[in-house]
Design a protein around this motif. Structure first.
Motif, mmCIF file in Angstrom:
data_model
loop_
_atom_site.group_PDB
_atom_site.id
_atom_site.type_symbol
_atom_site.label_atom_id
_atom_site.label_comp_id
_atom_site.label_asym_id
_atom_site.label_seq_id
_atom_site.Cartn_x
_atom_site.Cartn_y
_atom_site.Cartn_z
ATOM 1 N N VAL A 141 0.852 -1.184 0.000
ATOM 2 C CA VAL A 141 0.000 0.000 0.000
ATOM 3 C C VAL A 141 0.890 1.237 0.000
ATOM 4 C CG1 VAL A 141 -1.897 1.210 1.127
ATOM 5 C CG2 VAL A 141 -1.736 -1.284 1.317
ATOM 6 N N ALA A 142 0.698 2.099 -0.983
ATOM 7 C CA ALA A 142 1.492 3.323 -1.095
ATOM 8 C C ALA A 142 1.002 4.367 -0.103
ATOM 9 C CB ALA A 142 1.423 3.863 -2.522
ATOM 10 N N SER A 143 1.816 5.396 0.102
ATOM 11 C CA SER A 143 1.465 6.447 1.060
ATOM 12 C C SER A 143 0.211 7.211 0.643
ATOM 13 C CB SER A 143 2.640 7.411 1.226
ATOM 14 O OG SER A 143 3.019 7.956 -0.017
ATOM 15 N N ASN A 144 -0.120 7.199 -0.646
ATOM 16 C CA ASN A 144 -1.341 7.867 -1.106
ATOM 17 C C ASN A 144 -2.561 6.953 -1.077
ATOM 18 O OD1 ASN A 144 -0.874 6.159 -3.261
ATOM 19 N ND2 ASN A 144 -0.697 7.771 -4.808
ATOM 20 N N GLY A 145 -2.384 5.731 -0.571
ATOM 21 C CA GLY A 145 -3.502 4.800 -0.467
ATOM 22 C C GLY A 145 -3.673 3.870 -1.640
ATOM 23 N N ASN A 146 -2.885 4.041 -2.696
ATOM 24 C CA ASN A 146 -2.977 3.108 -3.819
ATOM 25 C C ASN A 146 -2.519 1.715 -3.386
ATOM 26 O OD1 ASN A 146 -3.935 5.089 -5.531
ATOM 27 N ND2 ASN A 146 -1.960 5.447 -6.544
ATOM 28 N N ILE A 147 -3.185 0.715 -3.925
ATOM 29 C CA ILE A 147 -2.941 -0.673 -3.559
ATOM 30 C C ILE A 147 -2.284 -1.383 -4.734
ATOM 31 C CG2 ILE A 147 -4.023 -2.836 -2.828
ATOM 32 C CD1 ILE A 147 -6.439 -0.965 -1.944
ATOM 33 N N TYR A 148 -1.130 -1.987 -4.485
ATOM 34 C CA TYR A 148 -0.411 -2.766 -5.490
ATOM 35 C C TYR A 148 -0.577 -4.243 -5.162
ATOM 36 C CZ TYR A 148 2.181 1.478 -6.871
ATOM 37 O OH TYR A 148 2.542 2.731 -7.321
ATOM 38 N N THR A 149 -0.886 -5.040 -6.157
ATOM 39 C CA THR A 149 -0.986 -6.472 -5.932
ATOM 40 C C THR A 149 -0.380 -7.249 -7.097
ATOM 41 O OG1 THR A 149 -2.496 -8.337 -5.512
ATOM 42 C CG2 THR A 149 -3.331 -6.544 -6.870
ATOM 43 N N ALA A 150 0.427 -8.257 -6.755
ATOM 44 C CA ALA A 150 0.980 -9.160 -7.762
ATOM 45 C C ALA A 150 -0.075 -10.209 -8.085
ATOM 46 C CB ALA A 150 2.250 -9.822 -7.238
ATOM 47 N N GLU A 151 -0.413 -10.340 -9.362
ATOM 48 C CA GLU A 151 -1.489 -11.235 -9.763
ATOM 49 C C GLU A 151 -0.925 -12.386 -10.589
ATOM 50 O OE1 GLU A 151 -4.988 -9.286 -11.243
ATOM 51 O OE2 GLU A 151 -4.845 -7.679 -9.760
ATOM 52 N N GLY A 152 -1.256 -13.605 -10.154
ATOM 53 C CA GLY A 152 -0.727 -14.797 -10.799
ATOM 54 C C GLY A 152 -1.274 -15.052 -12.188
ATOM 55 N N HIS A 153 -2.365 -14.427 -12.514
ATOM 56 C CA HIS A 153 -2.901 -14.501 -13.878
ATOM 57 C C HIS A 153 -3.464 -13.135 -14.217
ATOM 58 C CE1 HIS A 153 -4.682 -16.243 -17.467
ATOM 59 N NE2 HIS A 153 -5.800 -15.602 -17.156
ATOM 60 N N PRO A 154 -2.942 -12.455 -15.232
ATOM 61 C CA PRO A 154 -1.989 -12.968 -16.228
ATOM 62 C C PRO A 154 -0.537 -12.535 -15.989
ATOM 63 C CG PRO A 154 -3.032 -10.987 -17.082
ATOM 64 C CD PRO A 154 -3.502 -11.154 -15.670
ATOM 65 N N ASP A 155 0.013 -12.748 -14.823
ATOM 66 C CA ASP A 155 1.422 -12.451 -14.541
ATOM 67 C C ASP A 155 1.727 -10.965 -14.668
ATOM 68 O OD1 ASP A 155 2.224 -15.084 -13.953
ATOM 69 O OD2 ASP A 155 2.454 -15.559 -16.074
ATOM 70 N N ASP A 156 1.088 -10.166 -13.821
ATOM 71 C CA ASP A 156 1.360 -8.733 -13.820
ATOM 72 C C ASP A 156 1.154 -8.182 -12.417
ATOM 73 O OD1 ASP A 156 -1.419 -8.473 -13.499
ATOM 74 O OD2 ASP A 156 -1.785 -8.003 -15.608
ATOM 75 N N VAL A 157 1.431 -6.885 -12.273
ATOM 76 C CA VAL A 157 1.129 -6.169 -11.034
ATOM 77 C C VAL A 157 0.057 -5.141 -11.359
ATOM 78 C CG1 VAL A 157 1.999 -4.609 -9.263
ATOM 79 C CG2 VAL A 157 3.405 -6.522 -10.042
ATOM 80 N N LYS A 158 -1.041 -5.183 -10.609
ATOM 81 C CA LYS A 158 -2.124 -4.229 -10.800
ATOM 82 C C LYS A 158 -2.044 -3.165 -9.706
ATOM 83 C CE LYS A 158 -4.826 -6.239 -14.107
ATOM 84 N NZ LYS A 158 -4.392 -7.638 -14.125
ATOM 85 N N VAL A 159 -2.412 -1.940 -10.055
ATOM 86 C CA VAL A 159 -2.475 -0.837 -9.104
ATOM 87 C C VAL A 159 -3.914 -0.346 -9.053
ATOM 88 C CG1 VAL A 159 -1.524 1.384 -8.418
ATOM 89 C CG2 VAL A 159 -0.122 -0.199 -9.772
ATOM 90 N N TYR A 160 -4.473 -0.311 -7.843
ATOM 91 C CA TYR A 160 -5.845 0.143 -7.618
ATOM 92 C C TYR A 160 -5.802 1.382 -6.727
ATOM 93 C CZ TYR A 160 -6.925 -4.655 -9.055
ATOM 94 O OH TYR A 160 -6.998 -5.837 -9.751
ATOM 95 N N ASP A 161 -6.726 2.307 -6.956
ATOM 96 C CA ASP A 161 -6.786 3.448 -6.047
ATOM 97 C C ASP A 161 -7.530 3.057 -4.779
ATOM 98 O OD1 ASP A 161 -9.548 3.640 -6.526
ATOM 99 O OD2 ASP A 161 -9.355 5.325 -7.911
ATOM 100 N N SER A 162 -7.692 3.991 -3.857
ATOM 101 C CA SER A 162 -8.271 3.672 -2.552
ATOM 102 C C SER A 162 -9.744 3.295 -2.626
ATOM 103 C CB SER A 162 -8.087 4.857 -1.606
ATOM 104 O OG SER A 162 -8.708 6.019 -2.132
ATOM 105 N N THR A 163 -10.370 3.537 -3.773
ATOM 106 C CA THR A 163 -11.763 3.115 -3.956
ATOM 107 C C THR A 163 -11.870 1.745 -4.607
ATOM 108 O OG1 THR A 163 -12.065 4.064 -6.172
ATOM 109 C CG2 THR A 163 -12.373 5.538 -4.283
ATOM 110 N N GLY A 164 -10.723 1.158 -4.966
ATOM 111 C CA GLY A 164 -10.728 -0.152 -5.610
ATOM 112 C C GLY A 164 -10.794 -0.104 -7.118
ATOM 113 N N THR A 165 -10.631 1.091 -7.698
ATOM 114 C CA THR A 165 -10.659 1.236 -9.152
ATOM 115 C C THR A 165 -9.281 0.944 -9.733
ATOM 116 O OG1 THR A 165 -12.386 2.928 -9.011
ATOM 117 C CG2 THR A 165 -11.103 2.840 -11.057
ATOM 118 N N LEU A 166 -9.219 0.098 -10.752
ATOM 119 C CA LEU A 166 -7.952 -0.213 -11.404
ATOM 120 C C LEU A 166 -7.434 1.023 -12.134
ATOM 121 C CD1 LEU A 166 -5.815 -2.315 -12.306
ATOM 122 C CD2 LEU A 166 -7.295 -2.798 -14.271
#
Length: 332
Positions: A141-166
């Motif tokens: 979780v970044a200091s601005n509240g963005n959420i980073y997650t490593a996703e096993g499919h399709p092998d990438d990292v997604k970043v979501y804002d604090s509302t859960g929007t990609l």
């Protein structure tokens, strides 16, 4: 769901390894700080303070230790000396990643339910922070509240804002620069650079704050500076990089230039999975093959905590002063 079976197999497989694995001692740069085994806690089981395939780990402002207890479907919290405090299970199925935000709330990669859940520091469910998330592993979780997650499919990292929007996707499947094969643990540094434990590519990948590829650290193999299945990564305030080397049963340390420094935990660890640093710069490792947590300490004068210890940074869940801790060995 091939990656679920792969994850279970990796956490429980006791297949014989090459004789070479685990034989490399602590070595590397002259003058490297020496880590010594300080304590262990936990054992196999489903009771309080026991584990069934512990995976990722983080440390909060008070140096409490927060552990994903993967097959027990819960998060457990311990004191800095390994004393059991509490656990929570609400809505969790195969939790496989844990991080903290600036307020101390706990974010969990709810792998079996394909989402990221947010809890208070005491384990009360707040909300589902991001969904659907495809086979989530590590989370930050970044200091601005963005959420980073490593996703096993399709092998990438997604970043979501604090509302859960990609808002951003980093990387994609492959073995080239900026690509992943089963991305796992992730960390953010003080500049917002992203470090990804790239499991099957046997390396750590670094990206800048915009998501542009910077470099890879480590390579596949069993020698010094090599990795066989990178399951997690951690950083200290000097920019040193600690990669969990799952099949070589060790932690591999690199300096901030990506040069090999030393191997840690050789002979102690069996299938280590997650890693975190506390405010003293001590390492905590989930020793999944032994169903326990192992702490490695450094001399007081050399202590270098993970980024965020003083400024409560970026998903590391580490803050506070350089508190001395009581040391006592805990048997299994």
């Amino acid at each position: 769901m091939k990656l679920i079976s792969k994850t279970l197999w990796r956490l429980f497989s006791y297949a014989p390894l090459l004789a070479l694995i685990g034989t490399v001692g602590i070595s590397g740069e002259a003058g490297a700080q020496t880590f010594t085994l300080a304590e262990t806690f936990g054992s196999a089981g489903g009771g309080a303070g026991q584990f069934n395939a512990p995976s990722y780990i983080t440390v909060d402002k008070s140096n409490n230790i927060i552990v994903d207890d993967f097959l027990n479907n819960r998060i457990q919290i311990f004191t800095s000396s390994g004393g059991y405090l509490r656990s929570f299970t609400t809505g969790l199925y195969l939790p496989l990643g844990v991080a903290l935000d600036n307020t101390g709330n706990i974010y969990v990669s709810n792998y079996g339910n394909s989402r990221i859940d947010e809890f208070t520091s005491t384990g009360t469910f707040i909300k589902t922070a991001a969904t659907p998330v495809s086979l989530p592993y590590g989370v930050a979780v970044a200091s601005n509240g963005n959420i980073y997650t490593a996703e096993g499919h399709p092998d990438d990292v997604k970043v979501y804002d604090s509302t859960g929007t990609l808002i951003k996707t980093i990387g994609g499947p492959g073995a080239g620069n900026g690509q992943f094969s089963s991305p796992a643990g992730i960390r953010l540094d003080a500049s917002g650079n992203l470090y990804v434990a790239d499991q099957v590519n046997n390396r750590v990948d670094e990206f800048d704050a915009s998501g542009a590829f910077i470099r890879t650290i480590g390579s596949g193999g069993h020698g010094n500076g090599q990795i066989s299945d990178a399951s997690d990564v951690a950083l200290d305030v000097n920019g040193n990089i600690y990669a969990v080397d799952y099949y070589n049963n060790r932690i591999v340390e690199f300096n901030n230039a990506g040069v090999f420094v030393q191997n840690i935990g050789v002979g102690d660890l069996y299938q280590p999975y997650g890693i975190a640093l506390d405010s003293s710069g001590d390492l905590f490792v989930t020793d999944s093959g032994h169903n326990r947590i192992v702490e490695y300490s450094v001399p007081e004068a050399a202590q270098t905590p993970e980024p965020g210890c003083m400024a409560l940074l970026i998903g590391s869940g580490i803050a506070g002063g350089l508190a001395l801790k009581r040391r006592r060995m805990r048997g299994l």
